[in-house]
Scaffold this active site. Structure first.
Site, mmCIF file in Angstrom:
data_model
loop_
_atom_site.group_PDB
_atom_site.id
_atom_site.type_symbol
_atom_site.label_atom_id
_atom_site.label_comp_id
_atom_site.label_asym_id
_atom_site.label_seq_id
_atom_site.Cartn_x
_atom_site.Cartn_y
_atom_site.Cartn_z
ATOM 1 N N HIS A 129 0.839 -1.199 0.000
ATOM 2 C CA HIS A 129 0.000 0.000 0.000
ATOM 3 C C HIS A 129 0.862 1.232 0.000
ATOM 4 O O HIS A 129 0.502 2.262 0.550
ATOM 5 C CB HIS A 129 -0.919 0.022 1.214
ATOM 6 N N HIS A 149 -5.571 8.576 4.563
ATOM 7 C CA HIS A 149 -6.434 8.996 5.670
ATOM 8 C C HIS A 149 -7.308 10.204 5.315
ATOM 9 O O HIS A 149 -8.495 10.236 5.650
ATOM 10 C CB HIS A 149 -5.610 9.288 6.924
ATOM 11 N N ARG A 199 -8.298 11.191 2.295
ATOM 12 C CA ARG A 199 -9.332 10.809 1.334
ATOM 13 C C ARG A 199 -10.416 9.958 1.983
ATOM 14 O O ARG A 199 -11.606 10.116 1.740
ATOM 15 C CB ARG A 199 -8.698 10.061 0.159
ATOM 16 N N GLY A 200 -10.000 9.022 2.835
ATOM 17 C CA GLY A 200 -10.977 8.167 3.502
ATOM 18 C C GLY A 200 -11.928 8.965 4.383
ATOM 19 O O GLY A 200 -13.137 8.744 4.373
ATOM 20 N N THR A 242 -9.473 1.633 8.208
ATOM 21 C CA THR A 242 -9.609 1.433 9.640
ATOM 22 C C THR A 242 -10.385 2.575 10.270
ATOM 23 O O THR A 242 -11.317 2.373 11.038
ATOM 24 C CB THR A 242 -8.218 1.388 10.299
ATOM 25 N N SER A 243 -9.974 3.788 9.959
ATOM 26 C CA SER A 243 -10.640 4.913 10.600
ATOM 27 C C SER A 243 -12.099 4.978 10.189
ATOM 28 O O SER A 243 -12.958 5.368 10.971
ATOM 29 C CB SER A 243 -9.930 6.221 10.251
ATOM 30 N N GLY A 273 -4.983 9.816 12.549
ATOM 31 C CA GLY A 273 -6.339 9.560 13.040
ATOM 32 C C GLY A 273 -6.642 10.338 14.314
ATOM 33 O O GLY A 273 -7.768 10.807 14.523
HETATM 34 P P1 ADP Z 1 -5.996 2.680 7.230
HETATM 35 O O1 ADP Z 1 -5.022 2.528 8.339
HETATM 36 O O2 ADP Z 1 -6.862 1.478 7.065
HETATM 37 O O3 ADP Z 1 -5.358 3.172 5.970
HETATM 38 P P2 ADP Z 1 -6.822 5.396 7.766
HETATM 39 O O4 ADP Z 1 -5.560 5.802 7.100
HETATM 40 O O5 ADP Z 1 -8.068 6.065 7.318
HETATM 41 O O6 ADP Z 1 -7.028 3.843 7.707
HETATM 42 O O7 ADP Z 1 -6.697 5.665 9.317
HETATM 43 C C1 ADP Z 1 -5.497 5.540 9.984
HETATM 44 C C2 ADP Z 1 -5.754 5.837 11.439
HETATM 45 O O8 ADP Z 1 -6.580 4.849 12.000
HETATM 46 C C3 ADP Z 1 -4.509 5.848 12.280
HETATM 47 O O9 ADP Z 1 -3.866 7.094 12.217
HETATM 48 C C4 ADP Z 1 -5.049 5.545 13.664
HETATM 49 O O10 ADP Z 1 -5.439 6.723 14.335
HETATM 50 C C5 ADP Z 1 -6.311 4.782 13.393
HETATM 51 N N1 ADP Z 1 -6.188 3.376 13.767
HETATM 52 C C6 ADP Z 1 -5.492 2.405 13.154
HETATM 53 N N2 ADP Z 1 -5.651 1.235 13.804
HETATM 54 C C7 ADP Z 1 -6.461 1.492 14.864
HETATM 55 C C8 ADP Z 1 -7.000 0.705 15.932
HETATM 56 N N3 ADP Z 1 -6.758 -0.607 16.011
HETATM 57 N N4 ADP Z 1 -7.797 1.324 16.834
HETATM 58 C C9 ADP Z 1 -8.054 2.632 16.740
HETATM 59 N N5 ADP Z 1 -7.580 3.414 15.768
HETATM 60 C C10 ADP Z 1 -6.799 2.853 14.844
HETATM 61 MG MG MG Z 2 -4.252 4.950 5.922
#
Ligand code: ADP
Ligand code: MG
Length: 582
Positions: free
Chosen positions: A217, A397, A399-400, A440-441, A554
């Site tokens: 990724h 993050h 964009r999501g 995730t977020s 996040g």
């Molecule tokens: P992804 O990690 O799936 O690409 P995003 O980039 O939108 O999702 O979000 C990343 C954010 O998600 C991180 O900066 C963190 O704050 C949060 N995050 C990741 N894993 C967890 C978790 N297990 N519990 C809570 N927040 C998490």
């Molecule tokens: Mg991310």
């Protein structure tokens, strides 16, 4: 650079639609992804691969006889939502159960897990098989934390062949887990990949350098080295993979030499010229090796080497015939029989009539305004959040969050227009957020908003104590799903300080609006302070050191959004004990 696109945010959907059109003899698009064109004549276990887009032929390119029954297709590098996974499972299920299989990423684990809960509640047998082949992403002692990369291919292939042979759900799962236990991958990158429409790559490597141990990724390599010759690269990859030979492993192996997106086949063949002799010299028989693009990462320049140690059970499954849009082996009997129905369920519940009091509808309007305020500030911060996430994560993050909040705003406004109270408006917003943001977020924000709404309910405008309970419910749900603790460098580091400060202030008789302001200040400070932490959860964990000095994206977005929402959430609330308006 990706040069062909319309609206970059629609790239994944448009690519899937084009793919399904050209391969309409084999696949059919359904809400959330794609499934095989033909239904099986007999009930069979449905093997559903999944993950974000940007990895073609993974995952939709692997739908077909002897391989996957369907694919759940998220946005680029983003986990599909639970709703998507549910909808694809409903479309693919033929009565023998479904198994979701995907690389080990927090967003995918949560979304496929939530979809599984929902399917199980409907009586559909469902299992999950996670792929954890990337030896660079955690030490052997923590192999369960490893990410899934090109090893997806062998593990999915084994499961697909087993299901095609009529194996039951437990057996398909057992074989998939066994294949994963016997699979190791190491990758390296020469140049970063670029999102459609993005100005710059997700990461760059200095000229003449190679990043070893990259993710798929755009997570940069674990460490950079001078660009080796093909021979040196082959030796490095082989020795790293063989250094993790499983105990009691046999001498017959499946081998994938995988291009990450913009590495030419000829280059891979040159590399193979080193890799194959080294493996043979180590005493191995190479069983139907594959050299080509199997699990890619947009236009990344790079390669990965995967070895799966075979035994008498796995080898026939690895060599079994398959016919999919992107991959053919042997002479697979084509799926025949009934066309799978075009009326695929979108998994949506029938629209319920909303029951709510006028007070709650009034508060619901404030909730919509709160979400709109979040929308404005997230649009404004999109690029900055993306850059923060690109340092140790995957850069999505911003964009999501924007995709999530846009969907939430639209759903909240629609529910309000249909007469929903605050609880239903927030629940609709949460479901839409989780569905469209992916990642995730996204799943955490979606589930949190729904929990907030369920606590607020549809009968009153909440007074301070109820609002504090709603904030606590938001936080509890996120901790329950994500299992992150304070100090893991996630959004939880900004969230828990907010929740405890707000409850504390409200309990002290402070008006909700002032309590919210204090909590937002403490949350922003806590988000800033995550700069000093090493990430222990999520995609950023394998690159923990690189994230030092940058706050968690996040946590940053959470503190920001909470700050702008407060004036709306608290505008109509009162302090129960005194009745004082703030
Ligand atoms: P992804 O990690 O799936 O690409 P995003 O980039 O939108 O999702 O979000 C990343 C954010 O998600 C991180 O900066 C963190 O704050 C949060 N995050 C990741 N894993 C967890 C978790 N297990 N519990 C809570 N927040 C998490
Ligand atoms: Mg991310």
């Amino acid at each position: 650079m990706t040069k062909i696109f319309n609206d970059p945010s629609e790239f994944a959907e448009e690519a899937l639609a084009g793919f399904c059109d050209v391969h309409s003899d084999l696949v059919r698009q359904v809400p959330g992804g794609a499934v095989r064109r033909y239904r099986p004549a007999q009930p069979k276990v449905a093997v559903l691969a999944g993950g974000g887009s940007g990895h073609y032929p993974a995952f939709a390119g692997l739908i077909g006889t002897g391989f996957a029954d369907g694919a759940v297709v998220g946005n680029i590098f983003t986990s599909p939502s639970a709703q998507q996974a549910y909808a694809v499972a409903k479309a693919a299920d033929s009565g023998a159960g479904v198994v979701f299989t995907y690389g080990n990423y927090a967003g995918d684990v949560m979304n496929f897990g939530m979809a599984s809960e929902r399917l199980a509640a409907e009586g559909i047998a469902v299992e999950n098989v996670l792929v954890t082949d990337d030896i660079a992403s955690a030490p052997p002692s923590e192999s369960a934390k490893r990410r899934g990369i090109a090893g997806d291919f062998t593990v999915f292939k084994v499961m697909g062949a087993a299901a095609e042979n009529g194996a039951g759900l437990a057996e398909v799962v057992r074989l998939g887990r066994k294949a994963n236990d016997l699979t190791r991958t190491i990758g390296s990158a020469f140049a970063g990949c670029t999102f459609p429409g993005a100005e710059a790559p997700l990461f760059t490597l200095p000229k003449g350098q190679m990043g070893l141990g990259l993710g798929i990724h755009g997570e940069p390599g674990l460490h950079d080295t001078d660009l080796p010759s093909a021979e040196e690269l082959g030796q490095e990859l082989v020795s790293r993979v063989l250094s993790e030979t499983p105990v009691n492993a046999g001498k017959r192996i499946a081998v994938l030499l995988n291009g990450l997106g913009s590495t030419k086949h000829e280059e891979l063949f040159v590399l193979w010229g080193t890799v194959a002799p080294l493996l043979r010299a180590a005493g191995y028989t190479l069983v139907m090796p594959e050299v080509g693009e199997l699990v890619t990462s947009l236009d990344m320049a790079g390669v990965s080497l995967t070895v799966t140690w075979l035994d008498e059970e796995l080898e026939p499954l690895w060599t079994a015939p398959a016919e999919t849009p992107a991959y053919r082996r042997g002479n697979a009997a084509r799926d025949a029989g009934a066309l799978s129905g075009e009326e695929a369920s979108d998994g949506g519940a029938a629209v319920a009539a909303f029951v709510a009091t006028d007070a709650s509808r009034g508060y619901a309007a404030a909730c919509v305004a709160a979400i709109q305020a979040a929308q404005a500030s997230l649009h404004e911060a999109e690029e900055r959040l993306g850059r923060m996430d690109a340092i140790a994560g995957d850069g999505d993050h911003g964009r999501g969050m924007v995709r999530g909040v846009d969907a939430a705003t639209a759903a909240a406004a629609a529910a309000l227009g249909d007469g929903a109270g605050a609880g239903d408006v927030l629940a609709a917003a949460g479901d839409a957020w989780a569905d469209k943001a992916g990642g995730t977020s996204g799943v955490l924000w979606g589930a949190g908003l729904r929990a907030f709404g369920e606590t607020v309910g549809n009968t009153t405008a909440p007074e301070g104590a109820v609002l504090a309970a709603a904030v606590t419910a938001f936080a509890d749900r996120i901790v329950q799903l994500g299992k992150a603790e304070i100090g893991d460098k996630t959004m939880v580091d900004a969230l828990l300080p907010f929740a405890s400060a707000f409850s504390r202030e409200v309990a002290n008789g402070v008006s909700p609006i002032r309590a919210w302001e204090t909590a937002a200040r403490e949350s922003a400070a806590a988000a800033e302070a995550t700069a000093d932490l090493l990430p222990l959860k999520g995609r950023a964990r394998p690159l923990a050191e690189k994230s030092l000095g940058t706050p968690d994206p996040g946590a940053t977005s959470l503190a920001m959004v909470f700050a702008v929402m407060g004036a709306h959430f608290t505008a109509r609330t009162t302090v129960a004990q005194t009745g004082a308006k703030s």
